[in-house]
Design an enzyme around this catalytic site. Structure first.
Site, PDB file in Angstrom:
ATOM      1  N   GLU A  37      42.423  48.839  52.547  1.00 11.23           N
ATOM      2  CA  GLU A  37      42.735  48.502  51.148  1.00 11.23           C
ATOM      3  C   GLU A  37      44.251  48.547  50.968  1.00 11.23           C
ATOM      4  OE1 GLU A  37      41.390  47.504  48.122  1.00 11.23           O
ATOM      5  OE2 GLU A  37      43.430  47.841  47.384  1.00 11.23           O
ATOM      6  N   ARG A 196      40.785  42.754  26.534  1.00 15.01           N
ATOM      7  CA  ARG A 196      39.745  43.742  26.830  1.00 15.01           C
ATOM      8  C   ARG A 196      40.112  45.090  26.226  1.00 15.01           C
ATOM      9  NH1 ARG A 196      38.966  42.770  33.309  1.00 15.01           N
ATOM     10  NH2 ARG A 196      36.775  43.204  33.036  1.00 15.01           N
ATOM     11  N   ALA A 324      30.156  40.526  39.795  1.00 20.62           N
ATOM     12  CA  ALA A 324      30.124  41.684  40.693  1.00 20.62           C
ATOM     13  C   ALA A 324      28.729  41.851  41.289  1.00 20.62           C
ATOM     14  CB  ALA A 324      30.547  42.943  39.954  1.00 20.62           C
TER      15      ALA A 324
HETATM   16  C1  LIG Z   1      36.891  39.856  32.023  1.00 18.71           C
HETATM   17  C2  LIG Z   1      35.928  40.053  33.175  1.00 18.71           C
HETATM   18  C3  LIG Z   1      34.706  40.673  32.939  1.00 18.71           C
HETATM   19  C4  LIG Z   1      33.777  40.809  33.978  1.00 18.71           C
HETATM   20  N1  LIG Z   1      32.577  41.400  33.719  1.00 18.71           N
HETATM   21  C5  LIG Z   1      31.646  41.478  34.699  1.00 18.71           C
HETATM   22  C6  LIG Z   1      30.366  42.074  34.440  1.00 18.71           C
HETATM   23  O1  LIG Z   1      30.093  42.570  33.343  1.00 18.71           O
HETATM   24  N2  LIG Z   1      29.449  42.095  35.448  1.00 18.71           N
HETATM   25  C7  LIG Z   1      29.715  41.562  36.684  1.00 18.71           C
HETATM   26  O2  LIG Z   1      28.827  41.602  37.549  1.00 18.71           O
HETATM   27  N3  LIG Z   1      30.920  41.016  36.960  1.00 18.71           N
HETATM   28  C8  LIG Z   1      31.881  40.965  36.008  1.00 18.71           C
HETATM   29  N4  LIG Z   1      33.105  40.426  36.276  1.00 18.71           N
HETATM   30  C9  LIG Z   1      33.371  39.920  37.642  1.00 18.71           C
HETATM   31  C10 LIG Z   1      33.698  41.058  38.587  1.00 18.71           C
HETATM   32  O3  LIG Z   1      34.669  41.908  38.023  1.00 18.71           O
HETATM   33  C11 LIG Z   1      34.187  40.527  39.929  1.00 18.71           C
HETATM   34  O4  LIG Z   1      33.309  39.513  40.382  1.00 18.71           O
HETATM   35  C12 LIG Z   1      34.202  41.634  40.977  1.00 18.71           C
HETATM   36  O5  LIG Z   1      34.882  42.771  40.512  1.00 18.71           O
HETATM   37  C13 LIG Z   1      34.867  41.133  42.254  1.00 18.71           C
HETATM   38  O6  LIG Z   1      34.835  42.141  43.221  1.00 18.71           O
HETATM   39  P1  LIG Z   1      35.491  41.936  44.653  1.00 18.71           P
HETATM   40  O7  LIG Z   1      35.255  43.220  45.381  1.00 18.71           O
HETATM   41  O8  LIG Z   1      35.035  40.668  45.272  1.00 18.71           O
HETATM   42  O9  LIG Z   1      37.045  41.733  44.367  1.00 18.71           O
HETATM   43  P2  LIG Z   1      38.116  42.713  43.714  1.00 18.71           P
HETATM   44  O10 LIG Z   1      37.478  43.648  42.754  1.00 18.71           O
HETATM   45  O11 LIG Z   1      39.209  41.845  43.225  1.00 18.71           O
HETATM   46  O12 LIG Z   1      38.633  43.606  44.927  1.00 18.71           O
HETATM   47  C14 LIG Z   1      39.506  43.086  45.903  1.00 18.71           C
HETATM   48  C15 LIG Z   1      40.211  44.257  46.574  1.00 18.71           C
HETATM   49  O13 LIG Z   1      40.925  43.756  47.681  1.00 18.71           O
HETATM   50  C16 LIG Z   1      42.229  44.342  47.702  1.00 18.71           C
HETATM   51  N5  LIG Z   1      43.096  43.386  48.418  1.00 18.71           N
HETATM   52  C17 LIG Z   1      43.520  42.166  47.994  1.00 18.71           C
HETATM   53  N6  LIG Z   1      44.255  41.553  48.943  1.00 18.71           N
HETATM   54  C18 LIG Z   1      44.294  42.410  50.003  1.00 18.71           C
HETATM   55  C19 LIG Z   1      44.888  42.329  51.289  1.00 18.71           C
HETATM   56  N7  LIG Z   1      45.558  41.236  51.707  1.00 18.71           N
HETATM   57  N8  LIG Z   1      44.748  43.400  52.129  1.00 18.71           N
HETATM   58  C20 LIG Z   1      44.047  44.493  51.746  1.00 18.71           C
HETATM   59  N9  LIG Z   1      43.463  44.618  50.533  1.00 18.71           N
HETATM   60  C21 LIG Z   1      43.557  43.576  49.667  1.00 18.71           C
HETATM   61  C22 LIG Z   1      42.573  44.534  46.235  1.00 18.71           C
HETATM   62  O14 LIG Z   1      43.562  45.525  46.052  1.00 18.71           O
HETATM   63  C23 LIG Z   1      41.226  44.955  45.663  1.00 18.71           C
HETATM   64  O15 LIG Z   1      41.013  46.336  45.738  1.00 18.71           O
HETATM   65  C24 LIG Z   1      34.077  40.316  35.271  1.00 18.71           C
HETATM   66  C25 LIG Z   1      35.317  39.731  35.523  1.00 18.71           C
HETATM   67  C26 LIG Z   1      36.243  39.602  34.487  1.00 18.71           C
HETATM   68  C27 LIG Z   1      37.582  38.952  34.767  1.00 18.71           C
END
Ligand SMILES: Cc1cc2nc3c(=O)[nH]c(=O)nc-3n(C[C@H](O)[C@H](O)[C@H](O)COP(=O)(O)OP(=O)(O)OC[C@H]3O[C@@H](n4cnc5c(N)ncnc54)[C@H](O)[C@@H]3O)c2cc1C
Length: 433
Positions: A37, A196, A324
């Protein structure tokens, strides 16, 4: 020639919901996994998140402890007769807060504070598996049968037999797979932004009244919508206020500082209750640009022994509240495929078999995940048009709106994740006989 155990090592890039759930699922299956991370620790923003029935099944499939962790922090609507109500849809624009229709589930509809869920999940990540301050820059191949080398910004390297990019909407791994300048590497502005907030429930009740504040509510209106749901066992109200935006988003940041005044200005034509609610936001807030991967869906989620999952693969607007959840589906299915491969390689462990099997795992993952996840991205775009009375066929007609909202959500909610896993495993078994 047989190789020493372990069968293979997995590197996960990014510790959001996708990376965390995959890490836990693999560790619980005894698979050699490391998560890298870029931040100094696992972090979450101060906001709510809701999970749909498919997401809860996927948590269970990752590991029952993930689901238990969520249930400890999950919060439903306050009224006992609304436990299964996804949202009450109300007209908040004409000033009346008139109830239009509801959308209910076959099971409780709930959400939580993101940080509270994260705290519970961190407890499930085994000691020594996570490394922080590791921003991935490059992935190098050193011959087909050898481990891949990961290069981090701090000058360090690591090795792994397979690399999974769960590094979010601005994914470095996606850029590595498709080229940093390829259209697929770049998310699109969906012409929506959001404010938000997390509000003290007592204050929210004063602004909205008990019924609207304590139950999950979708405040509909022209060119905007405001959704609210209780979190922290009813002590806090999560608020997200979305606005349609005709302009382009020109800032390189997806989140920019703004003020409560800007939010109030955007909703100045709305009903008194929504305006009173927004008045409870902090004076200084953030404005979130809603981007997705809908204009240039990825042609594949995997190449060789590198794949993307979660937002890195299919970032979606949040209008189904399922982004998510679908990340957790990815984790559940990929973990099971890797587990099948792990067991198979235990019987037949050669370097060549290892590389070929891992490539097949990712091919199957891509085959079973792309259609559903990319449909979600488009349906999220369509859904926000419904909530904001911009859909040309439904306009403001409650019956038509409900019909559209219902079938779309049923497609997300009414699935059996165990069947999805079984189907994926069946495909893999066919490929690796
Ligand atoms: C306003 C809003 C409301 C939402 N509400 C909901 C909801 O109610 N229910 C739902 O299911 N979804 C919801 N979502 C969607 C949800 O938040 C995302 O789909 C989900 O959090 C994505 O998770 P992820 O692990 O794929 O990515 P992320 O949460 O973006 O995690 C990516 C991680 O990778 C790390 N990273 C990035 N680049 C690198 C790199 N090169 N090297 C190492 N680490 C790196 C980052 O620091 C981060 O920790 C919402 C989104 C928004 C914008």
């Amino acid at each position: 020639m047989p190789i020493d155990k372990p069968q293979f090592s997995v590197a996960i890039i990014g510790g959001g919901v996708a990376g965390m759930t995959l890490t836990i699922a693999l560790a619980k299956r005894g698979i050699d996994v490391r998560i890298y991370e870029q931040a100094p620790q696992f972090t979450e923003i101060g906001a709510g998140i809701a999970f749909s029935p498919n997401a809860k099944q996927a948590m269970e499939q990752c590991d029952p402890l993930v689901h238990e962790a969520y249930l400890r922090v999950a919060t439903s609507s306050g009224s006992p007769d609304k436990i299964n109500t996804w949202y009450d849809f109300v007209d908040s624009y004409t000033g009346s807060e008139q109830w239009l229709f509801d959308v209910t589930r076959d099971a409780p509809a709930d959400g939580c504070h993101r940080a509270h869920f994260l705290e519970e999940m961190i407890k499930l990540v085994p000691e020594g598996v996570a490394q922080f301050n590791k921003h991935l820059d490059k992935i190098m191949e050193n011959g087909r049968s050898n481990p891949l080398t990961l290069n981090f910004s701090d000058g360090t390297t690591a090795e792994a037999d397979i690399v999974i990019g769960s590094d979010g909407i601005k994914s470095s791994v996606r850029g590595i797979l498709f080229g940093q300048d390829a259209p697929e590497a770049k998310p699109t502005y969906t012409h929506r932004y959001a404010y938000r907030g997390l509000l003290n429930m007592d204050n929210a009740i004063k602004a909205l009244g008990k019924d609207l504040a304590t139950n999950r509510t979708m405040h509909m209106g022209q060119d905007g919508h405001v959704l609210t749901f209780p979190v922290a066992h009813g002590k806090i109200l999560n608020v997200v206020a979305f606005r349609y935006d005709t302009d382009e988003w020109t800032d390189a940041r997806l989140v920019v500082p703004t003020t409560k005044e800007s939010a109030k200005q955007d909703f100045k034509d709305w009903g008194a209750k929504v305006r009173a609610l927004l008045d409870l936001l902090e004076d200084k807030l953030d404005k979130w640009a809603i981007f997705d991967l809908g204009d240039h869906p990825l042609p594949t989620y995997a190449k060789g022994r590198v794949a993307v999952i979660g937002d890195a693969a299919h970032a979606t607007g949040p209008h189904h509240g399922a982004g998510a959840g679908i990340c957790i589906e990815d984790s559940a299915i990929l973990a099971e495929l890797l587990h099948t491969a792990w067991n198979r390689l235990e019987e037949q462990s050669t370097k060549v078999a290892k590389t070929e099997t891992l490539e097949k795992v990712l091919e199957v993952f891509d085959a079973v995940r792309r259609e559903r996840t990319q449909w979600l991205v488009q349906s999220s775009r369509d859904s926000v048009e419904l909530y904001e009375w911009r859909d040309r066929l439904c306009k403001r007609d409650p019956a038509k709106l409900k019909e559209q909202i219902l079938w779309r959500n049923h497609k997300i909610w009414r699935v059996d994740i165990r069947d999805m896993v079984a189907e994926a495993n069946r495909k893999l078994e066919e490929q690796i006989v």
